[in-house]
Design an enzyme around this catalytic site. Structure first.
Site, PDB file in Angstrom:
ATOM      1  N   HIS A   1       0.934  -1.162   0.109  1.00  0.00           N
ATOM      2  CA  HIS A   1      -0.003  -0.131  -0.052  1.00  0.00           C
ATOM      3  C   HIS A   1       0.752   1.284   0.064  1.00  0.00           C
ATOM      4  CE1 HIS A   1      -2.974  -2.947   1.524  1.00  0.00           C
ATOM      5  NE2 HIS A   1      -3.835  -1.717   1.049  1.00  0.00           N
TER       6      HIS A   1
ATOM      7  N   ASP B   1      -4.678  -5.725  -7.796  1.00  0.00           N
ATOM      8  CA  ASP B   1      -5.014  -5.068  -6.524  1.00  0.00           C
ATOM      9  C   ASP B   1      -5.219  -3.686  -6.944  1.00  0.00           C
ATOM     10  OD1 ASP B   1      -5.357  -4.858  -4.025  1.00  0.00           O
ATOM     11  OD2 ASP B   1      -3.236  -5.758  -3.512  1.00  0.00           O
TER      12      ASP B   1
END
Length: 366
Positions: free
Chosen positions: A219, A289
């Site tokens: 992330h 993702d």
């Protein structure tokens, strides 16, 4: 008389138009089906940007969140059972092709439908698998029935990352892995998937080709697992793909020089087309993702990332639109893909290929 009626019926059937093949859809529709995005709001109306994206850009899927990461506070799309049910129904009512309505409902620390909003919560994958198969089955049933009751048809779960590093910030530390034993991961994931399917909810294995050994969080930036990843992390994928029950697989934004010396998995043709589709034989839908995550957003421009993901073999581009927010993200992503086709960078046949996979999976929805 019966012979004449049968002959007339056969003639009538022959005169009926043939079913339109999936690839007969126009290019803009096919591109729209390849995008799954997030938005802000507890409700929508005909003037909402997300509704215009559904109607005009043929958006293929939507993901809901309970927390707005960009603002770091406040709720996003989820505040009560009745509110979520109406929101999903209103979104679907505007779609000519049914939407994938997705959510991250793994259990433990990753579940968007929480008790405070009136939903049932379940333990983490680590606790479930440690507690035995009945506990996994019960949780899978609870998650599946909860999701289907309000209109979700896709759960971005189960996680099949092997718990290689218990201190991994994105997996082990959060209890998201079923086990350090890849065979046990496969067994527990299979049970969880089965219960989702019984409720009419699609599952998505993540994060291919394995995020459990990562010492950093993708992330926040590029995650290199070259020195920690092993082929044992492929065992859950190999076993579950062999079972023929895998609906969708999500790629990981991880870099592994042994698999591809240039690109992270999400952008790697060697990983998606070569390893996942070629060696492991998966012919279903591959979703990236979140393309807003630091490992992709900070390292590549949007156009290059989109191009490389599609060329690598990804079918759906996920823009959670939460880590960073852009009300017009669907319009921009759609226009980018369209321009890549129009200028000859990506063949239209490549778009048709993903569209066909997506439509086959949507046809399985109850």
């Amino acid at each position: 008389m019966r012979i004449r009626l049968a002959a007339l019926l056969l003639l009538a059937l022959c005169l009926l138009p043939s079913p339109t093949p999936a690839r007969a859809a126009d290019l803009d529709t096919m591109i729209g089906q390849m995008i799954l995005a997030g938005f802000r709001g507890f409700s929508v109306n005909r003037n909402s940007t997300i509704v215009r994206d559904i109607r005009e850009r043929h958006l293929g899927g939507i993901i809901l969140f309970d927390y707005d990461m960009f603002w770091g506070s406040g709720r996003r799309n989820i505040k009560s059972v009745d509110q979520v049910k109406k929101l999903i129904a209103d979104l679907q009512a505007n779609a000519a092709i049914p939407l994938f309505m997705a959510v991250d409902q793994e259990g433990g620390k990753v579940q968007r439908l929480k008790k405070e909003y009136g939903f049932h919560e379940t333990p983490s994958a680590a606790d479930l698998c440690a507690g035995g198969e009945f506990k996994v089955r019960t949780a899978g049933f609870m998650v599946g029935s909860t999701l289907s009751s309000v209109g979700f048809n896709l759960d971005f779960a189960p996680v099949v990352d092997v718990n290689v590093d218990p201190d991994s910030p994105a997996i082990g530390r959060l209890g998201r892995s079923f086990s350090s034993d890849p065979e046990q991961v496969a067994r527990c994931a299979s049970i969880f998937m089965g219960e989702l399917h019984r409720a009419g909810v699609l599952s998505c294995l993540k994060h291919f080709p394995g995020h459990g050994s990562a010492g950093t969080d993708s992330h926040k930036g590029l995650t290199d697992v070259t020195g920690t990843w092993s082929e044992a992390e492929l065992i859950p994928y190999r076993e579950l793909i062999k079972s023929g029950k895998v609906d969708m697989i999500m790629t990981a934004h991880i870099f592994n020089a042994h698999l591809d010396p240039k690109y992270p998995a999400t952008l790697s043709k060697k990983v998606i087309t070569g390893l996942l589709r070629g060696q492991l034989g998966f012919q279903g839908v591959v979703v990236t993702d979140d393309m807003n995550m630091g490992a992709i957003a900070d390292e590549y421009g949007r156009r290059e990332a989109i191009r490389r993901a599609i060329e690598a073999g990804a079918d759906i581009l996920l823009f959670g639109n939460n880590l960073a927010y852009d009300e017009h993200i669907v319009e921009k992503v759609h226009a980018t893909v369209r321009s890549l086709v129009d200028d000859g960078t990506i063949p239209e046949a490549r778009i048709e290929q993903s569209y066909d996979r997506i439509m086959r999976l949507k046809a399985s929805l109850k």
